[in-house]
Every structure is written in C-alpha cells, then in structure tokens.
Design a protein around this motif. Structure first.
Motif, PDB file in Angstrom:
ATOM      1  N   GLY A 206       0.696  -1.178  -0.115  1.00 36.90           N
ATOM      2  CA  GLY A 206      -0.046  -0.025  -0.136  1.00 36.90           C
ATOM      3  C   GLY A 206       0.776   1.222  -0.131  1.00 36.90           C
ATOM      4  N   ASN A 207       2.162   1.186   0.046  1.00 37.39           N
ATOM      5  CA  ASN A 207       2.986   2.371  -0.039  1.00 37.39           C
ATOM      6  C   ASN A 207       2.701   3.399  -1.286  1.00 37.39           C
ATOM      7  N   LEU A 208       2.631   2.658  -2.432  1.00 44.30           N
ATOM      8  CA  LEU A 208       2.254   3.443  -3.506  1.00 44.30           C
ATOM      9  C   LEU A 208       1.134   4.208  -3.484  1.00 44.30           C
ATOM     10  N   GLN A 209       0.187   3.685  -3.002  1.00 43.84           N
ATOM     11  CA  GLN A 209      -1.359   4.193  -2.662  1.00 43.84           C
ATOM     12  C   GLN A 209      -1.168   5.163  -1.894  1.00 43.84           C
ATOM     13  N   SER A 210      -0.538   5.194  -0.782  1.00 44.48           N
ATOM     14  CA  SER A 210      -0.397   6.271   0.004  1.00 44.48           C
ATOM     15  C   SER A 210       0.370   7.332  -0.499  1.00 44.48           C
TER      16      SER A 210
ATOM     17  N   ILE B  63      -0.599   8.772   8.052  1.00 40.54           N
ATOM     18  CA  ILE B  63      -0.927   8.357   9.161  1.00 40.54           C
ATOM     19  C   ILE B  63      -1.257   6.775   8.911  1.00 40.54           C
ATOM     20  N   TYR B  64      -2.299   6.538   7.828  1.00 43.00           N
ATOM     21  CA  TYR B  64      -2.719   5.334   7.225  1.00 43.00           C
ATOM     22  C   TYR B  64      -1.435   4.596   7.030  1.00 43.00           C
ATOM     23  N   ASN B  65      -0.571   5.001   6.210  1.00 44.36           N
ATOM     24  CA  ASN B  65       0.839   4.371   5.844  1.00 44.36           C
ATOM     25  C   ASN B  65       1.586   3.759   6.906  1.00 44.36           C
ATOM     26  N   GLN B  66       1.695   4.674   8.078  1.00 42.12           N
ATOM     27  CA  GLN B  66       2.351   4.402   9.189  1.00 42.12           C
ATOM     28  C   GLN B  66       1.990   3.355  10.262  1.00 42.12           C
ATOM     29  N   TYR B  67       0.384   3.500  10.515  1.00 41.23           N
ATOM     30  CA  TYR B  67      -0.050   2.969  11.390  1.00 41.23           C
ATOM     31  C   TYR B  67      -1.423   2.095  11.325  1.00 41.23           C
ATOM     32  N   PHE B  68      -1.888   2.365  10.079  1.00 41.65           N
ATOM     33  CA  PHE B  68      -3.400   1.660   9.889  1.00 41.65           C
ATOM     34  C   PHE B  68      -3.276   0.429   8.899  1.00 41.65           C
ATOM     35  N   LYS B  69      -2.130   0.211   8.130  1.00 45.51           N
ATOM     36  CA  LYS B  69      -2.162  -0.628   6.942  1.00 45.51           C
ATOM     37  C   LYS B  69      -2.352  -1.956   7.605  1.00 45.51           C
ATOM     38  N   SER B  70      -2.259  -2.302   8.716  1.00 44.03           N
ATOM     39  CA  SER B  70      -2.433  -3.503   9.314  1.00 44.03           C
ATOM     40  C   SER B  70      -3.675  -4.027  10.108  1.00 44.03           C
ATOM     41  N   VAL B  71      -4.520  -2.642  10.186  1.00 42.10           N
ATOM     42  CA  VAL B  71      -5.795  -2.687  10.618  1.00 42.10           C
ATOM     43  C   VAL B  71      -6.670  -3.490   9.853  1.00 42.10           C
ATOM     44  N   PRO B  72      -7.301  -4.439  10.172  1.00 37.94           N
ATOM     45  CA  PRO B  72      -8.740  -4.911   9.094  1.00 37.94           C
ATOM     46  C   PRO B  72      -9.325  -4.005   8.338  1.00 37.94           C
ATOM     47  N   PRO B  73      -9.542  -4.156   7.135  1.00 41.71           N
ATOM     48  CA  PRO B  73     -10.127  -3.117   6.448  1.00 41.71           C
ATOM     49  C   PRO B  73     -11.598  -3.007   6.787  1.00 41.71           C
TER      50      PRO B  73
END
Length: 436
Positions: free
Chosen positions: A151-155, A286-296
């Motif tokens: 998801g880095n490119l998305q971010s 914030i999403y890229n750093q902390y929330f990528k692992s949170v279930p969608p």
C-alpha cells in the motif's frame, strides 16, 4: 549520473505524482464554479447541486475506459497515452471556458464541464491502473525499485492528490475575490497543458510496468465479469457503493447556508477546504504508518460511524449550539465543515488497497475503474437524493428552517451501512502476508 533503475523509479513517480497532484488541484477551478453558478448565474441550492452532480456523469463510464485501457494499445503503450489524452481534453475544455463570454448559458458551461470530467475520468482510470499493477508486484519481482509494496504507492499518490488539493483550495480562496473566474480557468487550463506535454515525453517502457499481452476488449470484459463474480470482490464493492448512495447529500444547501445565511466570506470557505485537504494529506501519512495492518472492515466501518457523528455536529451547528458556546461560525466552518467534507473520502484509501490486492492479474484497470465508477454513480445518486430531501422538507435559498431535520436524516442514513459491514472482505490482507 542517474542509473536506469533510479531513472525508471523517478519517471514512475513523476507521472503518477503529477497526475494525482493535478487530480487534487482540480478543486481550484471547481471552487470558482460554485460561486460562479450561485452569484453569476443566480442558481438556487437544488439547481446548483444537480448541476454539480450531473457534471460527474462521465465518471460513471470508467469501466469502459478501463476496458479500453487494458486491451487497446497505442504504439505499444496502454497507460501513458490515456493519461495524456485525458489531460488534453481537460485543458481544451477549461481553456474554452476561459475565453468564452462570462454570461454563457448554463447548458454551454455544463457541456464544457462534462468534457472536462470526461478527460479527468480517462486520466484517473489509467493512473489507478498503474497503481493497481504496481501494488501487485513485490519489490524483488520488479526491475525498478518502487514504493509499491503493502500500500505504499497508494499512500504516495494519496499524498500527492491531497497536496494538490491543499494548494488548489488555498489559491482558490485567495484568488477568488481578486481575479475574474475566466482568469482562474485559464491558469488551470495552462497547468493541464503542461501536464499533457510532460506526459507524452515519458515512454511507458521506462516505468517498469508488468508486461501483459493485449487480449481484446471482449476477452477483457469476460475477465472483468469473472472478477466481479468473486464474492469477496462483489460484496465489498456493493457495500462500498451503497454506503455512499444511501446518504442524501446536502452540500448545495450547506454551501448556500454558509454563504447566504451566515454570510461566510469566500476566503473562509477556501481556508476550510485547505484544512480539509491537509487532513487528507495527514491521513495518507498516518494510514501508511499505523493503519495498514488494521483489518479493512474494522477501519472502514469506524470511518463510516465517524461521518455520522460529524453530521450530528453539523445539526448542532445549524441549531446555533456552538454559537451559544462562544464558538464563531467561521471557526466551525474552517475546522469541522472542512474535515467532514473530506472525511467522506477517507475510506477510499484502505478500500483501494484492499481491491488492488484482490484484482486478478491483467484486469486491474478494469476492476479499479469499475470501483471508481460505482463510487461516482453513488455520489450522483446521493446528490439527487439530497435534492429530493431538501425539496420534501422545503429548504430553499432563503428558508433553512427544515435544514436541522435534514441533517439528522442524513446522519441516520449514514449509520445504516455499518450494520452490514460484514460484506467487506477481511481475508485478503492475511493472504498477502502469507505470500510475503
């Protein structure tokens, strides 16, 4: 001297960064359009909302643009030429508006706005397809090292789009009272022309995209239908689309309430939009750093509930609750209204990452285009529902007595989708981890 690898990565980030930045900067002329329609053509709130939503109709055709982009190659390329063509259509439409008389008929300006959004749709489809293709590649399998895993490119593209939005709204708020609308349309048209010339100079082979043979539109359509028959994709997109369509949008009413009833200055609205875009920029980080692992499912449902909460806050605002507490209307508009406006888009980032992971190889552009088309159609339906609701509770450009009730109905409708959020797939992330 730049190596081929770093050069390829730089060209990819240049094409995508510029493309998504311009996509975010589109708020610059559209902020002017809102005031132009209200003050220059004297339209009422419902007409304003209908015109703004109808201008998004070309977005509904994104699946067709995606099919063409996936299957029709131009000089051996099937992404970059479509980005360039989309930029050309946008530049053409805004430059025509810029040199046209200021009293042009509503039908004429609506036609040019439709042409502009057609170009934007085509460019967005090609950009989204590149992101989806690169997201499916692991760093070890790609020739050029890209920020494309997990998801880095998305971010990255989210941040680029948000940065464009911040600058567009900031300049729009500053310029709107100092320049003629046609002058601002001209500036944006020239930026699009610059994007066109930069894009056509970048060969697609230098971007490091995966090689996928052309299979024809008919076969591509068959692949898209097969992908959409997968329960995890079909149910997720259905829920995501319905979560927007079910909300009766009252954006036109709120715009008139703030500018006509509260006499909020246009510069304050510009600052409000800047604040909103800044939070979108921050959300990407914030999403890229902390929330990528949170279930969608959990993350998207939480955002949906937060939207309802801020709509109730708008209800209190219209009833004068914050004013009685000593909070100036302009301060509320800048912070809360600006945040709520972009909060609608927060869940697109995690959902796009989810869908990109679920896309079968070879039809990333088609599936992502279908998703964004569905979202565009949902926003149009939402806007028309909002017009119907405003008409039912008798909200006009001068009578806002029914507005608080409309906001409560809007908040209730926003909460409804959270009760069937189980439709959102939560399995793909774990699969991606097992592959890693």
């Amino acid at each position: 001297m730049v190596t081929s690898d770093s050069g390829g990565g730089g060209k990819l980030t240049k094409v995508l960064g510029l493309g998504y930045w311009v996509q975010g900067f589109r708020c610059f002329p559209w902020l002017v359009v809102s005031f132009y329609l209200k003050d220059g053509l004297n339209v009422d709130p419902s007409t304003l909302q209908i015109l703004q939503n109808s201008a998004n109709l070309p977005m509904v055709g994104k699946p067709l643009y995606g099919l063409v982009s996936d299957s029709v190659y131009i000089s051996g390329q099937h992404r970059v030429p479509y980005i360039a063509f989309g930029a050309f259509l946008q530049a053409l439409s805004w430059l025509i508006i810029a040199i046209s008389p200021s009293n042009m008929p509503i039908f004429t300006i609506s036609t040019y706005l439709l042409l502009s959004n057609l170009g934007a749709s085509i460019a967005e489809v090609a950009n989204d397809a590149i992101v989806a293709e690169m997201e499916k590649q692991s760093p070890s399998s790609t020739k050029h090292p890209q920020p494309s895993s997990s998801g880095n490119l998305q971010s990255f593209v989210w941040i680029a789009s948000s940065a464009g939005g911040v600058l567009g709204n900031l300049l729009g708020g500053i310029f709107i009272g100092r320049f003629y609308p046609q002058t601002m349309f001209l500036y944006f048209g020239l930026i699009l022309a610059l994007q066109f010339f930069i894009t056509i100079l970048v060969p697609e082979s230098s971007l490091g995209l995966p090689k996928t043979p052309s299979v024809g539109i008919r076969n591509q359509l068959s692949q898209l239908l097969v992908a959409l028959r997968k329960p995890e994709i079909a149910y997720s997109i259905s829920w995501f689309t319905a979560s927007y369509a079910i909300i009766p949008a009252l954006t036109g009413t709120m715009f008139f309430y703030q500018t006509q009833h509260l006499k909020i200055n246009s510069s304050v609205l510009g600052i409000s939009k800047v604040f909103g875009q800044a939070t979108m920029l921050l959300w990407g980080i914030i999403y890229n750093q902390y929330f990528k692992s949170v279930p969608p499912r959990k993350l998207i449902s939480a955002i949906q509930a937060m939207m309802a909460f801020f709509m109730i806050s708008d209800f209190l605002f219209v009833r004068g609750f914050y004013r009685q507490m000593g909070v100036p209307d302009s301060l509320y508009v800048v912070i809360f209204s600006g945040f709520l406006e972009v909060l609608f888009f927060f869940k697109i980032l995690p959902f796009s990452v989810l869908i990109a992971q679920m896309c079968p190889p070879g039809c990333e552009g088609s599936v992502m285009a279908f998703l964004m088309s569905s979202v565009a159609l949902a926003f149009i339906v939402s806007g028309y529902l909002g017009v119907a609701l405003a008409s039912y509770i008798k909200i006009t450009g001068t009578d806002f007595s029914g507005f608080p009730l409309g906001l409560l109905i809007q908040a209730a409708c926003t909460l409804v989708p959270t009760f069937w959020s189980s439709c959102i797939s939560d399995k793909v992330e774990s699969k991606a981890r097992r592959k890693d």
